[in-house]
Design an enzyme around this catalytic site. Structure first.
Site, PDB file in Angstrom:
ATOM      1  N   ASP A  36      38.827  49.073  39.415  1.00  0.00           N
ATOM      2  CA  ASP A  36      38.927  48.439  40.737  1.00  0.00           C
ATOM      3  C   ASP A  36      38.111  49.226  41.754  1.00  0.00           C
ATOM      4  OD1 ASP A  36      40.090  47.219  43.275  1.00  0.00           O
ATOM      5  OD2 ASP A  36      41.314  46.212  41.782  1.00  0.00           O
ATOM      6  N   ASN A  89      37.839  39.700  35.952  1.00  0.00           N
ATOM      7  CA  ASN A  89      38.839  39.112  36.845  1.00  0.00           C
ATOM      8  C   ASN A  89      38.567  39.340  38.333  1.00  0.00           C
ATOM      9  OD1 ASN A  89      41.801  38.255  37.417  1.00  0.00           O
ATOM     10  ND2 ASN A  89      41.697  40.354  38.202  1.00  0.00           N
ATOM     11  N   TYR A 154      33.101  29.539  46.156  1.00  0.00           N
ATOM     12  CA  TYR A 154      34.129  29.849  45.150  1.00  0.00           C
ATOM     13  C   TYR A 154      34.156  28.760  44.067  1.00  0.00           C
ATOM     14  CZ  TYR A 154      38.809  31.299  43.499  1.00  0.00           C
ATOM     15  OH  TYR A 154      39.870  31.729  42.737  1.00  0.00           O
ATOM     16  N   LYS A 158      33.352  29.647  40.141  1.00  0.00           N
ATOM     17  CA  LYS A 158      34.399  29.444  39.133  1.00  0.00           C
ATOM     18  C   LYS A 158      33.976  28.394  38.098  1.00  0.00           C
ATOM     19  CE  LYS A 158      37.409  32.569  40.248  1.00  0.00           C
ATOM     20  NZ  LYS A 158      37.512  33.760  39.386  1.00  0.00           N
ATOM     21  N   ILE A 187      48.638  31.227  42.967  1.00  0.00           N
ATOM     22  CA  ILE A 187      49.457  32.317  42.420  1.00  0.00           C
ATOM     23  C   ILE A 187      49.784  33.316  43.530  1.00  0.00           C
ATOM     24  CG2 ILE A 187      49.584  34.100  40.617  1.00  0.00           C
ATOM     25  CD1 ILE A 187      49.243  31.179  39.554  1.00  0.00           C
ATOM     26  N   THR A 189      49.695  36.311  44.705  1.00  0.00           N
ATOM     27  CA  THR A 189      49.106  37.652  44.706  1.00  0.00           C
ATOM     28  C   THR A 189      48.974  38.085  46.177  1.00  0.00           C
ATOM     29  OG1 THR A 189      46.891  36.721  44.728  1.00  0.00           O
ATOM     30  CG2 THR A 189      47.845  37.170  42.564  1.00  0.00           C
TER      31      THR A 189
HETATM   32  N1  LIG Z   1      45.814  34.116  43.484  1.00  0.00           N
HETATM   33  C1  LIG Z   1      45.457  32.883  43.202  1.00  0.00           C
HETATM   34  O1  LIG Z   1      46.062  31.915  43.684  1.00  0.00           O
HETATM   35  C2  LIG Z   1      44.311  32.631  42.263  1.00  0.00           C
HETATM   36  C3  LIG Z   1      44.100  31.323  41.826  1.00  0.00           C
HETATM   37  C4  LIG Z   1      43.074  31.056  40.945  1.00  0.00           C
HETATM   38  C5  LIG Z   1      42.262  32.087  40.510  1.00  0.00           C
HETATM   39  N2  LIG Z   1      42.481  33.355  40.964  1.00  0.00           N
HETATM   40  C6  LIG Z   1      41.590  34.383  40.477  1.00  0.00           C
HETATM   41  O2  LIG Z   1      42.316  35.494  40.033  1.00  0.00           O
HETATM   42  C7  LIG Z   1      41.508  36.652  40.146  1.00  0.00           C
HETATM   43  C8  LIG Z   1      42.281  37.754  40.830  1.00  0.00           C
HETATM   44  O3  LIG Z   1      42.664  37.320  42.115  1.00  0.00           O
HETATM   45  P1  LIG Z   1      43.993  37.836  42.823  1.00  0.00           P
HETATM   46  O4  LIG Z   1      44.566  36.683  43.522  1.00  0.00           O
HETATM   47  O5  LIG Z   1      44.796  38.609  41.856  1.00  0.00           O
HETATM   48  O6  LIG Z   1      43.349  38.789  43.948  1.00  0.00           O
HETATM   49  P2  LIG Z   1      43.703  40.277  44.431  1.00  0.00           P
HETATM   50  O7  LIG Z   1      42.997  40.438  45.728  1.00  0.00           O
HETATM   51  O8  LIG Z   1      45.168  40.528  44.377  1.00  0.00           O
HETATM   52  O9  LIG Z   1      43.004  41.190  43.326  1.00  0.00           O
HETATM   53  C9  LIG Z   1      41.604  41.273  43.227  1.00  0.00           C
HETATM   54  C10 LIG Z   1      41.221  42.723  42.985  1.00  0.00           C
HETATM   55  O10 LIG Z   1      39.805  42.774  42.779  1.00  0.00           O
HETATM   56  C11 LIG Z   1      39.320  43.943  43.386  1.00  0.00           C
HETATM   57  N3  LIG Z   1      37.894  43.810  43.683  1.00  0.00           N
HETATM   58  C12 LIG Z   1      37.318  43.023  44.627  1.00  0.00           C
HETATM   59  N4  LIG Z   1      35.992  43.209  44.627  1.00  0.00           N
HETATM   60  C13 LIG Z   1      35.729  44.128  43.658  1.00  0.00           C
HETATM   61  C14 LIG Z   1      34.533  44.730  43.200  1.00  0.00           C
HETATM   62  N5  LIG Z   1      33.349  44.431  43.735  1.00  0.00           N
HETATM   63  N6  LIG Z   1      34.617  45.634  42.198  1.00  0.00           N
HETATM   64  C15 LIG Z   1      35.827  45.956  41.655  1.00  0.00           C
HETATM   65  N7  LIG Z   1      36.983  45.412  42.057  1.00  0.00           N
HETATM   66  C16 LIG Z   1      36.937  44.510  43.053  1.00  0.00           C
HETATM   67  C17 LIG Z   1      40.153  44.076  44.662  1.00  0.00           C
HETATM   68  O11 LIG Z   1      40.104  45.396  45.172  1.00  0.00           O
HETATM   69  C18 LIG Z   1      41.521  43.661  44.174  1.00  0.00           C
HETATM   70  O12 LIG Z   1      42.280  44.768  43.737  1.00  0.00           O
HETATM   71  C19 LIG Z   1      40.234  36.211  40.879  1.00  0.00           C
HETATM   72  O13 LIG Z   1      39.209  35.971  39.921  1.00  0.00           O
HETATM   73  C20 LIG Z   1      40.654  34.935  41.539  1.00  0.00           C
HETATM   74  O14 LIG Z   1      39.577  34.061  41.764  1.00  0.00           O
HETATM   75  C21 LIG Z   1      43.483  33.639  41.827  1.00  0.00           C
END
Ligand SMILES: NC(=O)c1ccc[n+]([C@@H]2O[C@H](COP(=O)([O-])OP(=O)(O)OC[C@H]3O[C@@H](n4cnc5c(N)ncnc54)[C@H](O)[C@@H]3O)[C@@H](O)[C@H]2O)c1
Length: 263
Positions: A36, A89, A154, A158, A187, A189
């Site tokens: 991260d 991710n 986005y 995706k 989700i 998060t």
């Molecule tokens: N939360 C949702 O509703 C949802 C829905 C569909 C898809 N997603 C996907 O799930 C994945 C995770 O999202 P999340 O909701 O857990 O977000 P989140 O913000 O909780 O976690 C994302 C993490 O990625 C890290 N990050 C960002 N840029 C970075 C970089 N350049 N290098 C290394 N780390 C980096 C951030 O520091 C963070 O810890 C993403 O691909 C997102 O598109 C999330």
């Protein structure tokens, strides 16, 4: 233990879905590299994994940098001797209408959310093809299957991630590699929790649009990743598993036969 002796790299695992996945894979016996940009989050997750009896190491890295991705795969193989699972991710979310988004934001979104998935896959394949075994899991999204207002970049990355998954799957299937995607819906998060607090009406409308009537939990996505990473998914390749509480099963047209909780 479903992942005994396996080695996993999870990007963006200092928070949210990546965090839940790193913990779930570690609980099933994998040694996990927690990657991260946010060092504090990554350290916390690795500490929690170790306290729970698992094996984890931290790599503070920016997935937007090809050199750091090369280093990420080398770090895993130097530490643990092999690489069985790569979960791409991490993302950086940029919002804005298609006609108004800046070129700089578009490029950053693509670099972090799509190019990094391809380049990490390319680096991991060099190891996995030699082992003749490996599982790559990409975090897609329901936003890769249809459009959202204000999320054009986005939506594009995706959709790209989902088709990168298919191309990787077919090209490397005969070399023992499987590549699949998980497509989460909404989700809970940290970024979603924050927006739920600041925009309660949007949150209410989102919940109402989900047939199950609730947001998903990060563990509900981590469980899908665990399945795709495990040998239980030995014949699952090139697919995209949607975990969205039924969101994309609906056309979006309101009910002609009543509505409300009883429906
Ligand atoms: N939360 C949702 O509703 C949802 C829905 C569909 C898809 N997603 C996907 O799930 C994945 C995770 O999202 P999340 O909701 O857990 O977000 P989140 O913000 O909780 O976690 C994302 C993490 O990625 C890290 N990050 C960002 N840029 C970075 C970089 N350049 N290098 C290394 N780390 C980096 C951030 O520091 C963070 O810890 C993403 O691909 C997102 O598109 C999330």
């Amino acid at each position: 233990m479903r992942l005994k002796d396996k080695v996993a790299v999870v990007t963006g695992s200092g928070s949210g879905i990546g965090e839940a996945t790193a913990k779930r894979l570690a609980a099933e016996g994998a040694a996990v590299v927690v990657v991260d940009l946010n060092q504090e989050g990554a350290n916390r997750v690795a500490d929690e994994i170790r306290k729970a009896g698992g094996t984890a190491d931290v790599l503070h890295a920016n997935v937007g940098s090809p050199q750091e991705l090369e280093n990420m795969i080398r770090f895993a193989t130097d530490k643990f001797g092999r690489l069985d699972i790569l979960h791409n991710n991490a993302i950086r979310l940029y919002t804005g209408r298609v006609g108004e988004m800046s070129l700089e934001h578009w490029r950053k979104a693509v670099d972090i959310g799509l190019t990094s998935y391809w380049y990490a896959t390319r680096c991991a394949l060099q190891v996995m093809v030699g082992q003749r075994k490996g599982a790559i899991i990409n975090t897609g999204s329901v936003s890769g299957l249809a459009g959202d207002y204000g999320l054009g970049a986005y939506n594009a990355i995706k959709a790209g991630v989902i088709n990168l998954t298919r191309a990787t799957a077919i090209e490397y299937a005969r070399k023992g590699i499987r590549c699949n995607a998980v497509c989460p819906g909404a989700i809970l998060t940290p970024p979603i929790l924050k927006s739920r607090r600041s925009q309660p009406e949007l949150a209410r409308q989102t919940e109402a649009a989900i047939p199950m009537g609730r947001y998903g939990e990060p563990i509900e996505i981590a469980n899908v990743v665990l399945f795709l990473a495990s040998d239980e998914a030995s014949y699952v390749n090139g697919t995209c598993i949607v975990a969205d509480g039924g969101l994309t099963a609906h056309t979006g047209i309101p009910s002609v036969a009543g509505s409300g909780p009883d429906w």
